[in-house]
Design an enzyme around this catalytic site. Structure first.
Site, PDB file in Angstrom:
ATOM      1  N   TYR A 157      -0.310   6.081  13.139  1.00  0.00           N
ATOM      2  CA  TYR A 157      -1.729   6.375  12.937  1.00  0.00           C
ATOM      3  C   TYR A 157      -2.509   5.939  14.185  1.00  0.00           C
ATOM      4  O   TYR A 157      -1.933   5.562  15.199  1.00  0.00           O
ATOM      5  CB  TYR A 157      -2.217   5.707  11.654  1.00  0.00           C
ATOM      6  CG  TYR A 157      -1.508   6.226  10.419  1.00  0.00           C
ATOM      7  CD1 TYR A 157      -1.445   7.601  10.161  1.00  0.00           C
ATOM      8  CD2 TYR A 157      -0.880   5.368   9.515  1.00  0.00           C
ATOM      9  CE1 TYR A 157      -0.783   8.093   9.044  1.00  0.00           C
ATOM     10  CE2 TYR A 157      -0.217   5.860   8.403  1.00  0.00           C
ATOM     11  CZ  TYR A 157      -0.164   7.219   8.169  1.00  0.00           C
ATOM     12  OH  TYR A 157       0.496   7.709   7.072  1.00  0.00           O
ATOM     13  N   ARG A 181      -0.660  -4.665  10.006  1.00  0.00           N
ATOM     14  CA  ARG A 181       0.627  -3.985   9.822  1.00  0.00           C
ATOM     15  C   ARG A 181       1.046  -3.345  11.135  1.00  0.00           C
ATOM     16  O   ARG A 181       0.291  -2.610  11.764  1.00  0.00           O
ATOM     17  CB  ARG A 181       0.543  -2.925   8.724  1.00  0.00           C
ATOM     18  CG  ARG A 181       1.822  -2.076   8.622  1.00  0.00           C
ATOM     19  CD  ARG A 181       1.911  -1.249   7.361  1.00  0.00           C
ATOM     20  NE  ARG A 181       2.364  -2.066   6.241  1.00  0.00           N
ATOM     21  CZ  ARG A 181       2.998  -1.582   5.162  1.00  0.00           C
ATOM     22  NH1 ARG A 181       3.239  -0.288   5.060  1.00  0.00           N
ATOM     23  NH2 ARG A 181       3.372  -2.380   4.186  1.00  0.00           N
ATOM     24  N   PRO A 231       0.843  -1.201   0.000  1.00  0.00           N
ATOM     25  CA  PRO A 231       0.000   0.000   0.000  1.00  0.00           C
ATOM     26  C   PRO A 231       0.875   1.248   0.000  1.00  0.00           C
ATOM     27  O   PRO A 231       1.741   1.411   0.860  1.00  0.00           O
ATOM     28  CB  PRO A 231      -0.782  -0.116   1.310  1.00  0.00           C
ATOM     29  CG  PRO A 231      -0.712  -1.569   1.683  1.00  0.00           C
ATOM     30  CD  PRO A 231       0.606  -2.053   1.180  1.00  0.00           C
TER      31      PRO A 231
END
Length: 773
Positions: free
Chosen positions: A583, A631, A425
């Site tokens: 994140y 991830r 990604p």
């Protein structure tokens, strides 16, 4: 010039003779505290390449060494009742005493003054010297005197080893692994003259103590090792020449790096060389090589600048600049090899079959790659490839050849991938209101047609306020779902590839500009409120996020669930949960970004609580036969942050919750990070999680060619390789890499098939004409 070398090891002696040979007018003295024939250790090892350099710089010394050395090409593994041998490796072994005597004789022949049995306390004893070479070893008194200048960094490694010898002659560099009731021991064995072999025994500190070796004297330790390795010794005894050491003579290796290598003491220029400047673990046999190369490079710089004392500062600066790069490369390789032996028992020896264990051992430094092994021993590697392909369920081609590891299939739950390459990604910042458009169709479609087994769009946000930038993809409404379905249907109907979706929430890293407008910079207008584990901004001038409440958590979980349901109905083959790179979910995992004092902050289990709640909710609505990947940032690259050991704990928690794959990235959690980059620099994190937690992994980071991927997959360091930037440069990366390594089993799209032959022919033509004017 007046030159004094303090320390009569390989570095000091070889530099002295080279400088005297190049410029006989120099007055050069080598000062050694031991007698001429005293030395400790047994044989030393260096490569054919080092020998070639020595031939160029002083043929006489090289010839004398070549007459005395033992050369071998084979490496033999003794493991789990098997012996496996491979050839083509090219090592030179010579007795340390013999080598030093050769260097001493050559020094005397050239007119170098040798002073033995003089213990030097300080460089100031040689106030008349223009240049002082501090080649006095890892415990250098000269370096230690100027600690504030050289700023040495010594890290003592955990394994214990004892350096022994035996009269049994080995015809290969032999590694013998023996398991005891407390764990594994390994021996590193090589012949170095007509009568003797070096026999180094190594184990972990825990195993060492469990056997009581810390309470044994040398004779008891030797007796223990003789019994343990009796099958390899064939009745021969082990010997020590370290009677000068107290206790059992078991040592810990110290890895040394210095910030600076030279200093002017007011009278003389002092420069570090050999082990006083740097050390490299014996696992790749580079200590002597580094010393020799130091001596050659410093001599070369004098040849370039001129053999005059006025040029010393420039020479030393250039010497350090050049050598620091090569030393870092060797130390990195040695560190990889050293760490392999430090964890070999629990990570590899207990779990791997002998064939794969041998491959892992041969490539432990990451300097020897798959194709390099083919050059060294084609027959052995092809046999290993057949073994690997059979276990992966790969069918041989019509000509009987088997696919290399990266082109073997991989199965997990109900998903089968035709090869091991994933399009990672990668943020494209090209969506409008989260909506994928024609760009995404072409971008992902091209890479699916280009041979990758699995393609991912960039992180897809589960709500409008979960985006990193206004250009990020989203899956929070039906219009976005319809646009994604167009892409998924194209990949499924027009290519053999599978397609996944990575779901995430930007957290405190949201509401920023597009990358090409200012990466991580907050939006000037149109920003949305941010939430995170704690109220900590990413940059000092970023918007400060609100610490999440339980109500926020409930809403975010529902956003993930709804996005997952849409992804399920669209037909994505796999979901990846983004819990990395600082994140939202990652911000809970890292102690750098989670300072909560409630049940969602504190130890590993508490910090993982909310990410696991999201995972469980996603797993419940995702089909049982489709896998989920997670991830992780497996290293925060900052003091006080998560380390690979912490990441392994989180990987285990997600695996217990039902995660099928761990995607092992690192960093981007805090802006102040200091990552250590390099080829395959994140692969060791994948290796640790895969082989210690026993969960399949995806390796990412600086994987840029088939050779990298084949090495990673074959050694069992990962199950899949995610390739990012190379796929941006070349959508047909996989097709082209298959052609480049000569693998014919990778099909091209039928529309493009006619181009394959021309592409292969062009590669062959380029290889034939390479180097020709």
């Amino acid at each position: 010039m007046r030159i004094v070398c303090i320390g009569g090891g390989p570095a000091g002696l070889y530099f002295a003779l080279l400088m005297k040979r190049q410029h006989p007018e120099h007055h050069i003295t080598v000062v050694e505290r031991n007698r001429a024939f005293d030395t400790f250790g047994w044989g030393v090892v260096f490569s054919d390449a080092t020998m070639q350099s020595m031939r160029q710089w002083d043929p006489e010394t090289a010839e004398a060494i070549e007459v005395s050395f033992n050369h071998w090409d084979d490496i033999e593994l003794v493991f789990k009742g098997r012996k496996i041998r491979t050839s083509g490796h090219g090592f030179v072994g010579i007795g340390r005493r013999k080598m030093l005597n050769i260097l001493q004789d050559r020094c005397l022949e050239l007119g170098v003054e040798l002073l033995f049995e003089r213990d030097v306390e300080s460089d100031e004893e040689f106030a008349d010297a223009d240049l002082i070479i501090a080649s006095d070893g890892v415990n250098s008194r000269i370096r230690n005197k100027y600690t504030e200048v050289f700023r040495p960094d010594m890290v003592v490694r955990p394994n214990r080893y004892i350096w022994l010898g035996t009269k049994k002659l080995f015809d290969a560099f032999t590694f013998d692994f023996q398991r005891t009731e407390h764990g594994w021991f390994q021996s590193h064995i090589y012949r170095f003259d007509d009568t003797t072999s070096t026999f180094i025994v190594e184990t972990t500190d825990e195993v060492y103590k469990a056997h009581g070796l810390d309470q044994m004297d040398q004779d008891q330790s030797i007796d223990f090792c003789e019994k343990l390795f009796a099958g390899t010794l064939d009745g021969q005894k082990l010997m020590t020449n370290a009677r000068h050491q107290r206790g059992s003579a078991w040592l810990n290796f110290g890895r040394l790096i210095c910030d600076k290598w030279s200093h002017f003491n007011g009278n003389s220029h002092v420069v570090l060389m050999g082990d006083s400047a740097h050390t490299a673990h014996f696992a790749i046999g580079s200590g002597t090589k580094l010393a020799i190369d130091d001596a050659i490079e410093l001599t070369r710089q004098f040849d370039l600048f001129g053999h005059d004392k006025a040029n010393i500062p420039a020479v030393l600066a250039a010497y350090e600049d050049v050598r620091r790069v090569d030393v870092a490369r060797i130390q990195n390789a040695a560190r990889n090899a050293m760490e392999w032996f430090e964890v070999v028992g629990t990570r590899y020896a207990d779990t791997l079959e002998p064939e794969q264990f041998m491959y892992s051992m041969l490539t432990r430094s990451q300097r020897i790659s798959h194709e390099n092994l083919r050059l060294r021993d084609k027959d052995w590697l092809e046999g290993f490839e057949r073994w690997f392909a059979e276990r992966a369920g790969a069918e041989p081609m019509a000509n009987g050849a088997v696919p290399p590891p990266m082109f073997t299939p991989f199965r997990i739950r109900g998903l089968t991938l035709r090869n091991r390459i994933v399009v990672s990604p990668m943020a494209m910042y090209s969506a409008t209101d989260g909506l994928p458009g024609d760009f995404h169709l072409v971008h992902l479609g091209a890479r699916a047609m280009g041979g990758a087994a699995l393609v991912f769009p960039e992180m897809t946000c589960v709500s409008a306020d979960a985006r990193i930038t206004p250009g990020c993809l989203g899956l929070w409404n039906d219009e976005q779902a319809q646009a994604f379905k167009r892409i998924v249907d194209f990949v499924h109907h027009q290519t053999p590839a599978k397609i996944g979706i990575q779901l995430g929430h930007a957290g405190r890293k949201g509401a920023t500009k597009l990358a090409w407008e200012g990466i991580d910079q907050p939006l000037s207008e149109g920003a949305w409120p941010l939430i995170s584990a704690s109220a900590l901004p990413y940059l000092a001038h970023s918007e400060t996020p609100r610490e999440m409440t339980r109500a926020d958590m409930v809403r975010v979980i529902q956003d993930f669930v709804q996005a997952t349901e849409r992804a399920r109905d669209i037909g994505f083959d796999i979901i990846e949960l983004h819990a990395a790179h600082g994140y939202l979910l990652s911000s809970f995992l890292s102690p750098l970004t989670n300072t909560r004092t409630d049940e969602y902050g504190g130890d590993h289990a508490a910090r993982a609580r909310f990410p696991l709640e999201v995972f469980h909710a996603v797993r419940r609505v995702w089909p049982e036969d489709r896998p989920i990947s997670v991830r992780l940032s497996t290293h925060d690259w900052h003091d006080g942050g998560n380390t690979p050991e912490d990441a392994a704990i989180f990987a285990g928690l997600f695996n217990q919750a039902g995660a099928d794959l761990i995607d092992c990235s690192s960093g981007q959690v805090v802006k102040e990070e200091k990552p250590v980059y390099g080829r395959l620099f994140q692969t060791p994190f994948s290796d640790k999680i895969r082989n210690e937690i026993q969960v399949p992994t995806i390796a990412v980071g600086a994987i840029s060619e088939a050779d990298h991927a084949n090495s990673i997959i074959a050694a069992g360091r990962a199950d899949l390789c995610a390739v990012a930037r190379p796929h941006l440069a070349d959508p047909s990366f996989v097709l082209h890499e298959a052609a480049r390594i000569g693998y014919e089993g990778q099909p091209w799209p039928k529309q493009y098939h006619s181009a394959r032959a021309q592409y292969v022919n062009n590669l062959a033509r380029a290889a034939t004409t390479a180097g020709k004017p």
